[in-house]
Design an enzyme around this catalytic site. Structure first.
Site, PDB file in Angstrom:
ATOM      1  N   GLU A  47       0.831  -1.201   0.000  1.00  0.00           N
ATOM      2  CA  GLU A  47       0.000   0.000   0.000  1.00  0.00           C
ATOM      3  C   GLU A  47       0.868   1.255   0.000  1.00  0.00           C
ATOM      4  O   GLU A  47       1.903   1.300   0.659  1.00  0.00           O
ATOM      5  CB  GLU A  47      -0.916   0.029   1.229  1.00  0.00           C
ATOM      6  CG  GLU A  47      -2.031  -0.970   1.155  1.00  0.00           C
ATOM      7  CD  GLU A  47      -3.058  -0.790   2.275  1.00  0.00           C
ATOM      8  OE1 GLU A  47      -3.140   0.317   2.861  1.00  0.00           O
ATOM      9  OE2 GLU A  47      -3.760  -1.761   2.560  1.00  0.00           O
ATOM     10  N   HIS A  72       1.304  -6.767   7.587  1.00  0.00           N
ATOM     11  CA  HIS A  72       0.895  -5.848   6.519  1.00  0.00           C
ATOM     12  C   HIS A  72       0.944  -4.443   7.089  1.00  0.00           C
ATOM     13  O   HIS A  72       1.151  -4.269   8.289  1.00  0.00           O
ATOM     14  CB  HIS A  72      -0.532  -6.200   6.057  1.00  0.00           C
ATOM     15  CG  HIS A  72      -0.953  -5.443   4.841  1.00  0.00           C
ATOM     16  ND1 HIS A  72      -2.044  -4.590   4.841  1.00  0.00           N
ATOM     17  CD2 HIS A  72      -0.442  -5.412   3.594  1.00  0.00           C
ATOM     18  CE1 HIS A  72      -2.173  -4.072   3.625  1.00  0.00           C
ATOM     19  NE2 HIS A  72      -1.212  -4.553   2.854  1.00  0.00           N
TER      20      HIS A  72
END
Length: 186
Positions: A47, A72
């Site tokens: 991201e 993550h």
């Protein structure tokens, strides 16, 4: 599976690390020496932040990321796992997050937007979010620590708890060597 993220970043994995063939390592991930990445772990840095960039996910030397762990980061935030640190089975570390050296994170625990100080122990099924746990703290199983939690209620790590954490780290470092030898047999 080692793969690029949509930005084209490819993981950098030290040759002395062991990554199980069922694990997924994606994007801007740095795995240092003697790290053990267990079966079905997912470490994904993909991201972007508001400027179109991302910080890496870094797994420090001699650490172990056990079976089914997910790491993550939201909006490209940094995730740093220190050296000699154990992240136990099925835990989630969701950045931004910094986990110190010689830390033990127990089974099914969740870390989000937090800092865990060196030598701390977060026991099984605990949640730490939006706060900083100081060095050497012991968080009992099923505890939920958040920004308004009174950290004065948290005990310090005892020698027995520290010994257990160190034993887990040692065991997994030995597994790296064993699995690296077996890697060439298949």
């Amino acid at each position: 599976m080692i793969r690029k993220n949509p930005s084209g970043d490819l993981p950098v994995i030290h040759e002395d690390a062991y990554v199980d063939q069922t694990a997924i390592i994606c994007g801007k991930v740095i795995i240092e020496r003697n790290v053990f990445i267990g079966p079905y772990a997912v470490i994904r840095a993909d991201e972007l932040n508001e400027t179109g960039d991302m910080d890496p996910i870094i797994i420090g030397a001699n650490s172990n990321i056990q079976d089914g762990v997910v790491i993550h980061s939201k909006c490209g935030g940094l995730v740093r796992i220190g050296e000699n640190t154990s992240i136990a089975h099925r835990s989630i570390v969701h950045g931004p997050c910094v986990v110190g050296n010689n830390v033990f994170i127990g089974f099914n625990s969740v870390l989000f937007n937090c800092t865990i100080g060196d030598g701390s122990v977060i026991r099984h099924n605990s949640v730490v979010e939006g706060c900083d746990v100081p060095e050497g703290f012991y968080v009992p199983s099923t505890t939920n620590i958040h920004s308004s939690f009174d950290l004065s209620k948290v005990e310090k790590v005892t020698p027995a708890v520290s010994e257990f954490s160190e034993d887990v780290a040692r065991t997994n470092t030995e597994l790296v060597r064993g699995y690296k030898k077996l890697q060439n047999e298949f």
